[in-house]
Design a protein around this motif. Structure first.
Motif, PDB file in Angstrom:
ATOM      1  N   VAL A  93       0.958  -0.748   0.027  1.00 23.36           N
ATOM      2  CA  VAL A  93       0.177  -0.331  -0.023  1.00 23.36           C
ATOM      3  C   VAL A  93       1.154   1.942   0.048  1.00 23.36           C
ATOM      4  N   LEU A  94       2.434   1.388   0.349  1.00 24.17           N
ATOM      5  CA  LEU A  94       2.973   2.253   1.133  1.00 24.17           C
ATOM      6  C   LEU A  94       2.927   2.993  -1.009  1.00 24.17           C
ATOM      7  N   GLY A  95       3.715   2.572  -1.826  1.00 22.55           N
ATOM      8  CA  GLY A  95       3.203   3.670  -2.669  1.00 22.55           C
ATOM      9  C   GLY A  95       2.466   4.628  -3.223  1.00 22.55           C
ATOM     10  N   GLU A  96       0.986   3.665  -3.517  1.00 24.80           N
ATOM     11  CA  GLU A  96      -0.506   5.126  -3.469  1.00 24.80           C
ATOM     12  C   GLU A  96      -0.416   5.986  -2.054  1.00 24.80           C
ATOM     13  N   THR A  97       0.320   5.149  -0.999  1.00 24.97           N
ATOM     14  CA  THR A  97      -0.487   6.233   0.622  1.00 24.97           C
ATOM     15  C   THR A  97       0.690   7.918  -0.287  1.00 24.97           C
ATOM     16  N   ASP A 135       9.097  -7.031   5.201  1.00 26.38           N
ATOM     17  CA  ASP A 135       9.176  -6.909   4.026  1.00 26.38           C
ATOM     18  C   ASP A 135       9.574  -5.990   2.339  1.00 26.38           C
ATOM     19  N   GLY A 136       9.573  -4.980   2.016  1.00 26.46           N
ATOM     20  CA  GLY A 136      10.013  -3.706   1.890  1.00 26.46           C
ATOM     21  C   GLY A 136       9.823  -3.107   1.696  1.00 26.46           C
ATOM     22  N   THR A 137       9.398  -2.561   2.771  1.00 23.12           N
ATOM     23  CA  THR A 137       9.449  -0.784   3.152  1.00 23.12           C
ATOM     24  C   THR A 137       9.560  -0.306   3.295  1.00 23.12           C
ATOM     25  N   TRP A 138      11.009  -0.540   4.422  1.00 21.92           N
ATOM     26  CA  TRP A 138      11.924   1.093   4.070  1.00 21.92           C
ATOM     27  C   TRP A 138      12.621   1.099   3.383  1.00 21.92           C
ATOM     28  N   GLU A 139      13.042  -0.152   2.115  1.00 20.77           N
ATOM     29  CA  GLU A 139      13.677   0.432   0.867  1.00 20.77           C
ATOM     30  C   GLU A 139      12.456   1.018   0.055  1.00 20.77           C
ATOM     31  N   LEU A 140      11.490   1.263  -0.313  1.00 16.95           N
ATOM     32  CA  LEU A 140      10.169   1.739  -0.526  1.00 16.95           C
ATOM     33  C   LEU A 140      10.273   2.989  -0.300  1.00 16.95           C
ATOM     34  N   GLU A 158      13.102   4.723   1.336  1.00 23.08           N
ATOM     35  CA  GLU A 158      14.717   5.145   1.210  1.00 23.08           C
ATOM     36  C   GLU A 158      14.245   5.524  -0.257  1.00 23.08           C
ATOM     37  N   LYS A 159      13.861   4.951  -1.513  1.00 30.04           N
ATOM     38  CA  LYS A 159      14.373   5.046  -2.787  1.00 30.04           C
ATOM     39  C   LYS A 159      12.962   6.351  -2.632  1.00 30.04           C
ATOM     40  N   GLU A 160      11.601   6.451  -2.316  1.00 29.02           N
ATOM     41  CA  GLU A 160      10.925   7.653  -2.695  1.00 29.02           C
ATOM     42  C   GLU A 160      11.829   9.208  -2.032  1.00 29.02           C
ATOM     43  N   SER A 161      12.471   8.349  -0.793  1.00 26.77           N
ATOM     44  CA  SER A 161      13.111  10.387  -0.178  1.00 26.77           C
ATOM     45  C   SER A 161      14.373  10.800  -1.240  1.00 26.77           C
ATOM     46  N   LEU A 162      14.375  10.276  -1.954  1.00 28.18           N
ATOM     47  CA  LEU A 162      15.527  10.192  -3.168  1.00 28.18           C
ATOM     48  C   LEU A 162      14.729  11.396  -3.960  1.00 28.18           C
ATOM     49  N   VAL A 163      14.297  10.902  -4.797  1.00 30.37           N
ATOM     50  CA  VAL A 163      13.142  11.686  -5.222  1.00 30.37           C
ATOM     51  C   VAL A 163      11.966  12.345  -4.987  1.00 30.37           C
ATOM     52  N   ASN A 164      11.245  12.517  -3.474  1.00 33.99           N
ATOM     53  CA  ASN A 164      10.117  13.542  -2.939  1.00 33.99           C
ATOM     54  C   ASN A 164      10.734  14.198  -1.730  1.00 33.99           C
ATOM     55  N   GLY A 165      10.781  15.303  -2.225  1.00 37.40           N
ATOM     56  CA  GLY A 165      11.322  16.205  -0.886  1.00 37.40           C
ATOM     57  C   GLY A 165      10.768  16.738   0.304  1.00 37.40           C
ATOM     58  N   PHE A 166       9.066  15.432  -0.438  1.00 35.98           N
ATOM     59  CA  PHE A 166       8.305  15.844   1.213  1.00 35.98           C
ATOM     60  C   PHE A 166       8.281  14.714   2.136  1.00 35.98           C
ATOM     61  N   VAL A 167       9.312  13.380   1.903  1.00 38.05           N
ATOM     62  CA  VAL A 167       9.580  12.133   2.170  1.00 38.05           C
ATOM     63  C   VAL A 167      10.547  12.179   3.486  1.00 38.05           C
TER      64      VAL A 167
END
Length: 337
Positions: free
Chosen positions: A18-22, A54-59, A61-70
């Protein structure tokens, strides 16, 4: 106050599905709020990974690199939902004017976050998100939930009915929350104790976006028991009352037996004796269990062990990180609220 620095804290445990949609929906919301000058550009979304397997933390980390809010916070082990939420709140209070907590499944309506911020600007220190109705719940869950809130009220615990952990807290309220040092925090009971000016915002709860609930019946019962024993000694008093009643009943039974013996009637036999033994034995075991629950809580409290341990944090100390520009195809069109 016109543009407060707002942090949305999202505790996560095995939320890979669910993390991507959230993230997308919360990012849309934050961009809209910033564009409308409701929040300061330094506002952000803080995901707290509660020892996911699962891969929650990897997602994150990845999002924080492209999304300044995260931003992200990774706990070294699974500390439980309340401790993970508390970790996020304590980290966020240092760089936020107010903090909003919400679960990762987005069953809570993010569209009312504007109302949260409006209430905050009107002077409220705590704003509770409260469900209008429980029509989407099963009959069993609806009955047990209403019974739980009713029972908690009767034993003197001040909970907000139909409120979970969807709320806004000001920096001042969070500082006060720091003074409550329970090893097993039950935030739904602790936060109303803070007082200050509060408000309720009502909303309709949605279906879970994806994945499975992290609160099956077993965990819900444990959570309810923890809430009761954390705030009230009524269960111990209740067992005491039952014990007194059982003693009185035994005395009456004894007097009845003596009368029958005096008048020459044969006393009741083995069956009644065994029923009495099992009844008294059950009461004793129940009483020991309730007392043991409280002793266990005392045991955990006096050790003063840390509630959680932080393994990794992402961008928490970076101030003023504006959201990076995305290509249009990087942010799929989704329903914003």
């Amino acid at each position: 106050m016109n543009q407060p620095v707002v942090t949305i804290v999202v505790p996560c445990y095995n939320e890979e599905e669910v993390l991507g949609e959230t993230t997308r929906q919360l990012t849309y919301l934050m961009e809209d709020l910033e564009t409308d000058r409701w929040i300061h550009p330094q506002s952000r979304i803080l995901f707290v990974d509660d020892g996911s397997k699962d891969g929650t933390w990897e997602l994150i980390e990845k999002e924080s690199l492209v999304n300044g809010f995260v931003t992200g916070l990774k706990l070294s082990r699974n500390a439980g939902h309340q401790n993970a939420l508390l970790a996020g709140l304590m980290e966020a209070k240092d760089f936020s004017d107010c903090v909003i907590s919400i679960d990762a499944d987005l069953q809570d309506d993010i569209g009312v976050i504007r109302d949260f911020i409006l209430k905050y600007k009107e002077g409220c220190e705590i704003v509770y998100g409260v469900r209008k109705r429980r029509d989407s719940d099963t009959f069993f869950k609806r009955v047990t939930a209403n019974g739980f809130y009713g029972f908690m009220k009767k034993i003197g615990i001040d909970l907000i009915p139909n409120h979970a952990d969807f709320r806004l807290m000001s920096k001042r309220a969070l500082v006060e929350l720091c003074r409550y040092e329970e090893s097993n925090p039950f935030l739904r009971g602790i936060i109303p104790l803070i007082g200050m000016k509060t408000a309720n915002v009502y909303y309709d709860r949605k279906e879970r976006l994806a994945g499975e609930t992290k609160y099956p019946l077993k965990k819900m019962l444990a959570f309810a028991a923890d809430g009761i024993t954390s705030f009230s000694i009524v269960p111990i008093r209740f067992v005491t009352v039952i014990g007194v009643m059982a003693v009185c009943l035994s005395m009456l039974t004894g007097a009845y037996t003596m009368v029958h013996k005096i008048v020459g009637n044969t006393a009741a036999g083995w069956s009644s004796l065994m029923v009495s033994i099992w009844f008294i034995g059950g009461l004793q075991l129940m009483g020991i269990g309730v007392i043991g629950e409280y002793i266990g809580k005392i045991f955990r409290e006096v050790k003063r062990r840390p509630k959680y341990s932080i393994e990794t944090s992402l961008n928490l100390n970076k101030v003023g990180n504006k959201p990076k520009e995305r290509e249009e195809n990087e942010l799929p069109v989704v329903s914003r609220y």
